[in-house]
Design a protein around this motif. Structure first.
Motif, mmCIF file in Angstrom:
data_model
loop_
_atom_site.group_PDB
_atom_site.id
_atom_site.type_symbol
_atom_site.label_atom_id
_atom_site.label_comp_id
_atom_site.label_asym_id
_atom_site.label_seq_id
_atom_site.Cartn_x
_atom_site.Cartn_y
_atom_site.Cartn_z
ATOM 1 N N PRO A 265 41.004 20.904 23.414
ATOM 2 C CA PRO A 265 40.407 20.395 24.584
ATOM 3 C C PRO A 265 40.963 20.100 25.769
ATOM 4 N N GLY A 266 40.677 20.285 26.982
ATOM 5 C CA GLY A 266 41.403 20.301 28.110
ATOM 6 C C GLY A 266 42.371 21.228 28.548
ATOM 7 N N GLN A 267 42.773 22.158 27.626
ATOM 8 C CA GLN A 267 43.785 23.134 27.843
ATOM 9 C C GLN A 267 43.280 24.303 28.145
ATOM 10 N N SER A 268 44.195 24.926 29.017
ATOM 11 C CA SER A 268 43.776 26.332 29.484
ATOM 12 C C SER A 268 44.926 27.414 29.526
ATOM 13 N N THR A 269 44.711 28.681 29.651
ATOM 14 C CA THR A 269 45.794 29.556 29.709
ATOM 15 C C THR A 269 45.462 30.750 30.537
ATOM 16 N N ARG A 270 46.472 31.151 31.309
ATOM 17 C CA ARG A 270 46.299 32.293 32.230
ATOM 18 C C ARG A 270 46.672 33.515 31.734
ATOM 19 N N LEU A 271 45.820 34.758 31.830
ATOM 20 C CA LEU A 271 46.040 35.766 31.196
ATOM 21 C C LEU A 271 45.464 37.158 31.942
ATOM 22 N N THR A 272 46.205 37.853 31.639
ATOM 23 C CA THR A 272 46.341 39.163 32.589
ATOM 24 C C THR A 272 45.889 40.501 31.911
ATOM 25 N N GLU A 273 45.281 41.501 32.447
ATOM 26 C CA GLU A 273 45.097 42.888 32.096
ATOM 27 C C GLU A 273 45.326 43.854 33.046
ATOM 28 N N VAL A 274 45.980 45.124 32.602
ATOM 29 C CA VAL A 274 46.425 46.067 33.454
ATOM 30 C C VAL A 274 45.385 47.412 33.341
ATOM 31 N N TRP A 275 44.908 48.014 34.371
ATOM 32 C CA TRP A 275 44.245 48.865 34.469
ATOM 33 C C TRP A 275 44.900 50.125 35.267
ATOM 34 N N SER A 276 45.552 51.130 34.216
ATOM 35 C CA SER A 276 46.399 52.177 35.003
ATOM 36 C C SER A 276 46.000 53.475 34.129
ATOM 37 N N PRO A 277 45.675 54.535 34.793
ATOM 38 C CA PRO A 277 45.528 54.700 36.317
ATOM 39 C C PRO A 277 44.194 54.192 36.714
ATOM 40 N N ALA A 278 44.165 53.515 38.045
ATOM 41 C CA ALA A 278 42.806 52.907 38.331
ATOM 42 C C ALA A 278 42.600 53.773 39.866
ATOM 43 N N PRO A 279 41.460 53.916 40.248
ATOM 44 C CA PRO A 279 41.069 54.581 41.663
ATOM 45 C C PRO A 279 41.848 53.987 42.529
ATOM 46 N N GLY A 280 42.225 54.977 43.432
ATOM 47 C CA GLY A 280 43.093 54.562 44.749
ATOM 48 C C GLY A 280 42.253 54.065 45.828
ATOM 49 N N ILE A 281 40.799 54.551 45.919
ATOM 50 C CA ILE A 281 39.914 53.943 46.928
ATOM 51 C C ILE A 281 38.682 53.530 46.157
ATOM 52 N N ASP A 282 38.211 52.494 46.346
ATOM 53 C CA ASP A 282 37.100 51.916 45.690
ATOM 54 C C ASP A 282 36.604 50.436 45.930
ATOM 55 N N PHE A 283 35.422 50.131 45.462
ATOM 56 C CA PHE A 283 35.199 48.672 45.538
ATOM 57 C C PHE A 283 35.199 48.238 44.078
ATOM 58 N N LEU A 284 35.939 47.341 43.580
ATOM 59 C CA LEU A 284 36.164 47.015 42.126
ATOM 60 C C LEU A 284 35.465 45.717 41.802
ATOM 61 N N THR A 285 34.813 45.722 40.781
ATOM 62 C CA THR A 285 33.956 44.397 40.440
ATOM 63 C C THR A 285 34.505 44.222 38.876
ATOM 64 N N ALA A 286 35.084 42.854 38.962
ATOM 65 C CA ALA A 286 35.457 42.630 37.477
ATOM 66 C C ALA A 286 34.716 41.443 37.070
ATOM 67 N N SER A 287 34.692 41.448 35.581
ATOM 68 C CA SER A 287 34.062 40.482 35.103
ATOM 69 C C SER A 287 34.852 40.068 33.664
ATOM 70 N N VAL A 288 34.547 38.734 33.433
ATOM 71 C CA VAL A 288 35.350 38.227 32.071
ATOM 72 C C VAL A 288 34.295 37.431 31.493
ATOM 73 N N ARG A 289 34.056 37.721 30.338
ATOM 74 C CA ARG A 289 33.033 37.136 29.401
ATOM 75 C C ARG A 289 33.798 36.398 28.094
ATOM 76 N N VAL A 290 33.535 35.216 27.878
ATOM 77 C CA VAL A 290 34.165 34.327 26.982
ATOM 78 C C VAL A 290 33.291 33.770 26.007
ATOM 79 N N SER A 291 33.319 33.886 24.812
ATOM 80 C CA SER A 291 32.543 33.169 23.383
ATOM 81 C C SER A 291 33.406 32.846 22.570
ATOM 82 N N ALA A 292 32.596 31.731 21.980
ATOM 83 C CA ALA A 292 33.301 31.210 20.466
ATOM 84 C C ALA A 292 32.335 30.811 19.757
ATOM 85 N N ALA A 293 32.282 30.584 18.279
ATOM 86 C CA ALA A 293 31.435 30.020 17.422
ATOM 87 C C ALA A 293 30.824 28.878 17.860
#
Length: 341
Positions: A265-293
């Motif tokens: 409780p009250g704690q957090s963590t910073r995470l990263t994900e890498v997409w490669s190869p990614a498009p050079g020109i585009d409009f990127l939409t990122a979403s993160v979904r989190v769940s737990a029991a």
């Protein structure tokens, strides 16, 4: 004969423009191909295995690996921890109670050191002794009491009993200074204080960094970063599903579901994900979904314009060549029409 003579410069101009465009394309593509980085080699790393010379666990033969307690505010819980010396030499240890916390980088569960300020279970635990020497091949059962404050907040409180080896191991030199380390083992205490339980998770600070290649038409690299926060009063083990997609979802990647360690409780963590190869020109939409029991699913998203200036410059140069070709064609056609009349 005048119309035939006027078409010859037109043909020469068209041939020149087309040759220029083809040469431009060849130069750009050959540059992109000849400057591709070499294939990365798999690094061979040797894993260094070392057996611990002592163990710490709850006393008893019930097979407990952690202390799990449910108590009301103001109550006192008594238990015992067993410390075993598995080495052929006497073992000198320090014992202390410690608060647990999540490391910001990867969310791993860690414990406060003896010299750090303790605000939770680290101050609630009182051991029968804080120092002991165990003969080789022997074990010691150390009783302790856990006193829950009368004003303790309902929900999860996590900490542990830590056994710190007094021996200092030399691990080498750093910047001309000898570096020594001390090893410690902890047995976890999971205490739930009676009262209303309000589990909850949130995803915050979702951000996409786009790193284009320095070559035209080459693939880019996109890094998705986000923070998972436990906003409730119950420790949870979240599962995260990150995703990045381009315009209309034509190019997308869904990263594998990622299970996180116990998030307090009250704690957090910073995470990263890498997409490669990614498009050079585009409009990127990122979403993160989190769940737990036992917790409603929650998500967050963001958008990012992805641009690669080398590619844009190449496209602009090609368009300029085409524009010159069209202008020459129109001019010659007008000149030919005037000569015929």
């Amino acid at each position: 004969m005048t119309p035939l003579q006027s078409r010859r410069p037109l043909r020469r101009a068209l041939h020149t423009a087309l040759r220029t465009g083809v040469v431009t394309l060849v130069v750009f593509f050959s540059t992109a191909l000849t400057t591709l980085p070499p294939v990365a080699r798999t690094a061979q790393s040797a894993a260094r295995a070392s057996a611990d010379s002592w163990s710490v666990r709850p006393t008893g033969t019930t097979g407990r690996s952690t202390f799990v307690m449910d108590s009301a505010p103001g109550s006192v819980v008594k238990d015992s921890v067993r410390v075993s010396n598995l080495s052929p030499a006497p073992l000198s240890l320090q014992l202390y109670g410690a608060d647990a916390y999540n490391t910001p980088r990867d969310g791993a569960l860690a414990y406060r050191q003896a010299g750090e300020a303790q605000t939770g279970i680290g101050t609630w635990v009182s051991l029968a002794t804080n120092a002991l020497v165990i003969p080789p091949g022997r074990a010691a059962d150390i009783p302790f009491t856990l006193t829950v404050p009368a004003d303790a907040t309902p929900g999860s409180h996590t900490g542990g009993v830590v056994a710190l080896n007094n021996a200092v191991e030399q691990s080498g030199r750093s910047s001309g200074v000898d570096v020594g380390i001390q090893r410690a083992i902890a047995v976890r205490i999971r205490l739930t204080v009676e009262g209303p339980l309000t589990p909850g998770l949130a995803v915050r600070a979702v951000h996409v960094d786009h790193d284009p290649a320095g070559r035209p038409f080459a693939a880019a690299r996109a890094t998705l970063s986000y923070t998972v926060v436990n906003i409730g009063n119950t420790a949870l083990e979240p599962t995260v599903i990150p995703r990045i997609s381009g315009v209309f979802g034509l190019r997308r990647t869904t990263f594998p579901a990622r299970g996180l360690p116990l998030l307090l409780p009250g704690q957090s963590t910073r995470l990263t994900e890498v997409w490669s190869p990614a498009p050079g020109i585009d409009f990127l939409t990122a979403s993160v979904r989190v769940s737990a029991a036992g917790v409603p699913q929650t998500s967050a998203r963001t958008g990012q314009v992805a641009l690669a200036w080398p590619t844009l410059g190449s496209v602009a140069a090609l368009l300029a060549v085409l524009a010159v070709c069209l202008a020459l064609i129109r001019r010659r056609r007008r000149g030919g029409a005037g000569a015929v009349s």
